[in-house]
Design a protein around this motif. Structure first.
Motif, PDB file in Angstrom:
ATOM      1  N   SER A  70       0.835  -1.209   0.000  1.00 45.17           N
ATOM      2  CA  SER A  70       0.000   0.000   0.000  1.00 45.17           C
ATOM      3  C   SER A  70       0.868   1.255   0.000  1.00 45.17           C
ATOM      4  O   SER A  70       0.583   2.225  -0.708  1.00 45.17           O
ATOM      5  N   ALA A  71       1.918   1.230   0.799  1.00 49.30           N
ATOM      6  CA  ALA A  71       2.824   2.384   0.854  1.00 49.30           C
ATOM      7  C   ALA A  71       3.494   2.605  -0.499  1.00 49.30           C
ATOM      8  O   ALA A  71       3.622   3.746  -0.973  1.00 49.30           O
ATOM      9  N   LEU A  72       3.917   1.499  -1.115  1.00 55.29           N
ATOM     10  CA  LEU A  72       4.562   1.620  -2.428  1.00 55.29           C
ATOM     11  C   LEU A  72       3.561   2.110  -3.472  1.00 55.29           C
ATOM     12  O   LEU A  72       3.905   2.932  -4.334  1.00 55.29           O
ATOM     13  N   ASP A  73       2.344   1.640  -3.382  1.00 54.59           N
ATOM     14  CA  ASP A  73       1.298   2.079  -4.308  1.00 54.59           C
ATOM     15  C   ASP A  73       1.052   3.578  -4.159  1.00 54.59           C
ATOM     16  O   ASP A  73       0.873   4.290  -5.149  1.00 54.59           O
ATOM     17  N   GLN A  74       1.074   4.066  -2.931  1.00 52.49           N
ATOM     18  CA  GLN A  74       0.909   5.504  -2.709  1.00 52.49           C
ATOM     19  C   GLN A  74       2.069   6.296  -3.330  1.00 52.49           C
ATOM     20  O   GLN A  74       1.868   7.364  -3.907  1.00 52.49           O
ATOM     21  N   LYS A  75       3.278   5.749  -3.202  1.00 54.35           N
ATOM     22  CA  LYS A  75       4.442   6.425  -3.793  1.00 54.35           C
ATOM     23  C   LYS A  75       4.305   6.483  -5.312  1.00 54.35           C
ATOM     24  O   LYS A  75       4.613   7.503  -5.929  1.00 54.35           O
ATOM     25  N   VAL A  76       3.857   5.388  -5.912  1.00 57.83           N
ATOM     26  CA  VAL A  76       3.681   5.368  -7.370  1.00 57.83           C
ATOM     27  C   VAL A  76       2.612   6.381  -7.776  1.00 57.83           C
ATOM     28  O   VAL A  76       2.760   7.107  -8.765  1.00 57.83           O
ATOM     29  N   THR A  77       1.544   6.469  -6.998  1.00 59.25           N
ATOM     30  CA  THR A  77       0.487   7.445  -7.288  1.00 59.25           C
ATOM     31  C   THR A  77       1.032   8.870  -7.180  1.00 59.25           C
ATOM     32  O   THR A  77       0.751   9.730  -8.029  1.00 59.25           O
ATOM     33  N   THR A  78       1.814   9.113  -6.146  1.00 61.43           N
ATOM     34  CA  THR A  78       2.429  10.434  -5.978  1.00 61.43           C
ATOM     35  C   THR A  78       3.347  10.763  -7.155  1.00 61.43           C
ATOM     36  O   THR A  78       3.326  11.888  -7.685  1.00 61.43           O
ATOM     37  N   MET A  79       4.135   9.763  -7.568  1.00 59.57           N
ATOM     38  CA  MET A  79       5.015   9.981  -8.725  1.00 59.57           C
ATOM     39  C   MET A  79       4.198  10.245  -9.982  1.00 59.57           C
ATOM     40  O   MET A  79       4.561  11.107 -10.798  1.00 59.57           O
ATOM     41  N   ASP A  80       3.116   9.532 -10.148  1.00 60.19           N
ATOM     42  CA  ASP A  80       2.257   9.740 -11.309  1.00 60.19           C
ATOM     43  C   ASP A  80       1.673  11.156 -11.281  1.00 60.19           C
ATOM     44  O   ASP A  80       1.601  11.832 -12.317  1.00 60.19           O
ATOM     45  N   GLN A  81       1.269  11.611 -10.101  1.00 60.79           N
ATOM     46  CA  GLN A  81       0.754  12.976  -9.965  1.00 60.79           C
ATOM     47  C   GLN A  81       1.842  14.001 -10.298  1.00 60.79           C
ATOM     48  O   GLN A  81       1.582  15.008 -10.958  1.00 60.79           O
ATOM     49  N   ARG A  82       3.046  13.731  -9.824  1.00 65.36           N
ATOM     50  CA  ARG A  82       4.161  14.634 -10.130  1.00 65.36           C
ATOM     51  C   ARG A  82       4.442  14.665 -11.632  1.00 65.36           C
ATOM     52  O   ARG A  82       4.686  15.729 -12.208  1.00 65.36           O
ATOM     53  N   ASP A  87       4.062  17.317 -16.809  1.00 70.88           N
ATOM     54  CA  ASP A  87       3.524  17.315 -18.175  1.00 70.88           C
ATOM     55  C   ASP A  87       2.710  18.585 -18.419  1.00 70.88           C
ATOM     56  O   ASP A  87       2.820  19.213 -19.480  1.00 70.88           O
ATOM     57  N   GLN A  88       1.913  18.985 -17.432  1.00 67.67           N
ATOM     58  CA  GLN A  88       1.141  20.225 -17.552  1.00 67.67           C
ATOM     59  C   GLN A  88       2.069  21.435 -17.667  1.00 67.67           C
ATOM     60  O   GLN A  88       1.818  22.352 -18.456  1.00 67.67           O
ATOM     61  N   LYS A  89       3.145  21.439 -16.889  1.00 65.79           N
ATOM     62  CA  LYS A  89       4.107  22.548 -16.958  1.00 65.79           C
ATOM     63  C   LYS A  89       4.760  22.622 -18.333  1.00 65.79           C
ATOM     64  O   LYS A  89       4.935  23.703 -18.894  1.00 65.79           O
ATOM     65  N   VAL A  90       5.120  21.453 -18.877  1.00 69.26           N
ATOM     66  CA  VAL A  90       5.742  21.424 -20.210  1.00 69.26           C
ATOM     67  C   VAL A  90       4.750  21.942 -21.244  1.00 69.26           C
ATOM     68  O   VAL A  90       5.109  22.727 -22.129  1.00 69.26           O
ATOM     69  N   ASN A  91       3.486  21.532 -21.135  1.00 63.40           N
ATOM     70  CA  ASN A  91       2.465  22.018 -22.075  1.00 63.40           C
ATOM     71  C   ASN A  91       2.282  23.527 -21.962  1.00 63.40           C
ATOM     72  O   ASN A  91       2.175  24.232 -22.968  1.00 63.40           O
ATOM     73  N   THR A  92       2.254  24.028 -20.737  1.00 64.68           N
ATOM     74  CA  THR A  92       2.128  25.466 -20.517  1.00 64.68           C
ATOM     75  C   THR A  92       3.324  26.210 -21.110  1.00 64.68           C
ATOM     76  O   THR A  92       3.164  27.236 -21.785  1.00 64.68           O
TER      77      THR A  92
END
Length: 172
Positions: A70-82, A87-92
């Motif tokens: 679960s902890a690792l899954d949260q880290k992957v989710t956080t990385m995905d959010q980052r 990606d949004q910053k690059v598009n901007t």
């Protein structure tokens, strides 16, 4: 006046050229950063895939490892959010760069039109100067001809003396 205007135009062109060079450098830097981010993403994807495999093996072997999963899954989710945020910053940044490039292009077209109009005015002025030079040359020639053909002070004195002598002969 025209030289100052041309100098200002050349300076403005140099300034625009420097800005375009700076933008090209920034775009190259951004491309390098995007490439680095793509490499990092690929590495992260590989790591996430490897982690998923390990987690599956661990889940099959030991159900007690659920907390760590679960902890690792949260880290992957956080990385995905980052990654999404990046990606949004690059598009901007890409949109801003496109807008700036369009603005620079518009300014360059305005400058080209101004230079073209200035060149037309310079040509018209040169034509007028040629006409004036021709007229001045004609006036100079006419003045020389008048000067060469006119009576001098000494000529008038001589004729005055002759007329006086002639008048004395007829009156005496």
């Amino acid at each position: 006046m025209m030289e100052k205007t041309l100098k200002l135009i050349v300076d403005k062109l140099d300034s625009l050229d420097q800005k375009v060079t700076t933008m090209d450098q920034r775009l190259s830097d951004l491309d390098q950063k995007v490439t680095t981010m793509d490499q990092r993403l690929s590495n992260m994807d590989q790591k996430v895939t490897t982690m998923d495999q390990r987690l599956s093996n661990m889940d099959q072997k030991v159900t007690k490892m659920d907390h760590r999963f679960s902890a690792l899954d949260q880290k992957v989710t956080t990385m995905d959010q980052r990654l999404s945020a990046l990606d949004q910053k690059v598009n901007t940044m890409d949109q801003r760069l496109t807008t700036e490039q369009k603005r620079q292009g518009d300014l360059l077209h305005q400058l080209i039109n101004t230079v073209a109009a200035t060149n037309v005015k310079i040509s018209e002025t040169n034509e007028r100067m040629e006409v004036l030079e021709t007229k001045v040359d004609t006036v100079i020639d006419d003045v020389k001809e008048i000067k060469n053909s006119m009576a001098t002070k000494y000529d008038l004195q001589y004729y005055d003396v002759k007329i006086s002598e002639h008048s004395r002969k007829f009156t005496s």
